[in-house]
Design a protein around this motif. Structure first.
Motif: not given
Length: 506
Positions: A78-81, A174-183, A222-230
């Motif tokens: 998945l792209l995280t931007f 930490s729920f299934p999300v389709r990322q559109l941008s970094i935030h 400013a950002v929307l991420v999951n725990d692995a990216v954090g």
């Protein structure tokens, strides 16, 4: 008369001896059946280095495929931007909201502008009221925003907020999300007991920010991420050579830094640093080279998500204890060495990872911890030391396989980015014989790795075997703490609207 008595006594002695011998023969047969079950398990779980390298290659191939197109691989890639990570130069106060289950946490982190200089951090945890888990998105986020406002007011203690910029927040969701941008990102579905129907298909950050406005709190996500990216962000903040992050706890996942030109499905998106963090969702990885047992097959078929998360079901904490439970149940059905079959052996997930680790690492001469857990958790009493040693061996086989497969997963990432010493990949790695091969850091978080010594040792051993000692000495596995919380705040800082000049290239 004496001769008759002597003859009767002799016959009685023979009868007793026959009974004893018969019992021993039956006992040996029972033990032989149990040993056969153990041997079958050991053979099915074998992970020689040749097989591990096949898993490494398969992981790298699936990563390539997942980067090429959506749905092209079992790995979602998945792209995280996220194309800027914290460098250690960030200054200021930032907030984080860690929401991934029935509890959520709010954090406030003060950064001092020097690498690894987190001046202070404050954390508050709150449960989500049961009724809000099935209510409306507005009710849920109004509750979260109200809690966040109270936390901010308490921490700022009446001081005037900065007039230069709004407070900035990192949202770890930490729920299934389709990322559109970094935030921004759209909720695909709920898990973990949530069922708020009006939120599915909606943009998550917009709903949070609308609630913040209603609460009167001046704050921007400013950002929307999951725990692995954090975790990757926290690792990179502490050490600039961090290129990947792995979560190995109750569940498992990984993310890593990938060159933009290697992400074919990313074409058309502006990436200013030349790299992006990719969320692998590696729990769904699968390969015919993975050593699967009948217990894995049964566990998968009886799970809520059959034919899904195959890799996770072989290496993560929530499943390992259940595999051991299934083996003990099979042995109990084959033999009475555990006594009558305990009904508790039929309860899924009754044997959790901390109990598995406690039995595996029991070093008392009589294996008292094993005895205690068998009695208190599985209601299996009065087993011999020989049987307790058998249980430890089962734990060892299952744990060793999991740790070695996790090491192969890490090896797959290193191969993909050219840090495995093979000279391949896309990240400029050196050849195996090059003494100046680049230092490579993988951030790791999760109790299975941090709290389970035998798991950790087996993982390190396997990674050394896979890479070879000459390469392995350049690869460092570093434990981070609270990537989902602090990492979110650090990413907010790195991607702050007021800190662009402070962000370095990777």
């Amino acid at each position: 008369m004496g001769k008759v008595a002597a003859g009767v006594a002799a016959l009685a002695a023979c009868a007793v001896a026959g009974v004893v011998v018969g019992r021993r023969v039956r006992s040996r047969r029972k033990w032989k059946r149990v040993v056969g079950v153990l041997k079958e398990l050991e053979e099915a779980c074998e992970t020689p280095v040749g097989r591990l390298r096949q898993v490494v290659d398969a992981m790298a191939v699936e990563m390539h495929a997942g980067l090429a197109s959506e749905g092209g691989s079992k790995l979602k890639m998945l792209l995280t931007f996220v194309d800027h990570l914290p460098t250690g130069s960030e200054i200021g106060t930032y907030y984080a909201l860690d929401f991934g289950g029935t509890n959520f946490r709010v954090l406030r982190v003060q950064l001092g502008g020097r690498r690894s200089s987190i001046l202070s951090q404050d954390v508050e945890q709150r449960p989500i009221p049961q009724h809000l888990m099935t209510s409306t998105s507005e009710d849920l986020f109004d509750f979260i925003a109200s809690t966040l406002k109270q936390f901010v007011e308490k921490e700022e203690n009446g001081s005037e907020p900065s007039s230069v910029r709004a407070r900035e927040l990192g949202l770890t969701f930490s729920f299934p999300v389709r990322q559109l941008s970094i935030h921004s990102g759209i909720l695909i579905k709920w898990t973990k007991g949530f069922a708020i129907e009006d939120m599915v298909g909606k943009e998550v950050v917009g709903l949070l920010e609308a609630a913040l406005v209603r609460s009167g709190l001046d704050m921007r996500a400013a950002v929307l991420v999951n725990d692995a990216v954090g975790t990757l962000a926290l690792g990179h903040y502490d050490d600039a050579d961090t290129v990947a992050a792995v979560i190995i706890g109750t569940g498992t996942n990984a993310c890593y830094l990938e060159r933009a030109d290697a992400i074919i499905k990313c074409q058309g998106h502006l990436i200013t640093s030349g790299c992006m963090a990719v969320n692998m969702e590696w729990g769904n990885f699968w390969s015919s080279h993975l050593p699967r047992t009948s217990y894995d097959i049964d566990l998968d078929l009886e799970s809520p998500n059959p034919n899904d998360q195959g890799f996770e079901k072989m290496i993560s904490g929530i499943y390992l204890g259940d595999i051991v439970r299934r083996v003990i149940l099979r042995m109990s059905q084959e033999s009475d060495i555990f006594g009558p079959v305990s009904s508790r052996l039929s309860i899924p997930f009754i044997l959790q990872a901390p109990l598995l680790a406690a039995m595996h690492e029991d070093d008392s001469p009589e294996l008292k911890e094993v005895d205690k857990i068998l009695k208190e958790t599985l209601e299996i009493s009065e087993v011999s030391l020989k049987v307790r040693k058998l249980v430890v061996r089962i734990c060892d086989v299952v744990t060793r396989r999991a740790a070695r497969l996790a090491a192969a997963g890490i090896g797959g990432i290193l191969k993909k980015i050219g840090r495995d010493g093979s000279g391949g990949g896309v990240a400029g790695g050196r050849s195996r014989s090059d003494p100046e091969m680049r230092r490579t850091v993988v951030a790791i978080e999760g109790g299975l790795y941090t709290s389970y010594m035998m798991f950790r040792e087996y993982l390190h051993e396997a990674l050394n075997e896979i890479l070879g000692e000459d390469v392995a000495q350049h690869v460092i596995l570093k434990v981070t703490e609270d990537g989902s919380g602090i990492g979110g705040a650090l990413l907010a800082a790195a991607n702050s609207s007021s800190s662009v000049d402070n962000v370095g290239k990777w």
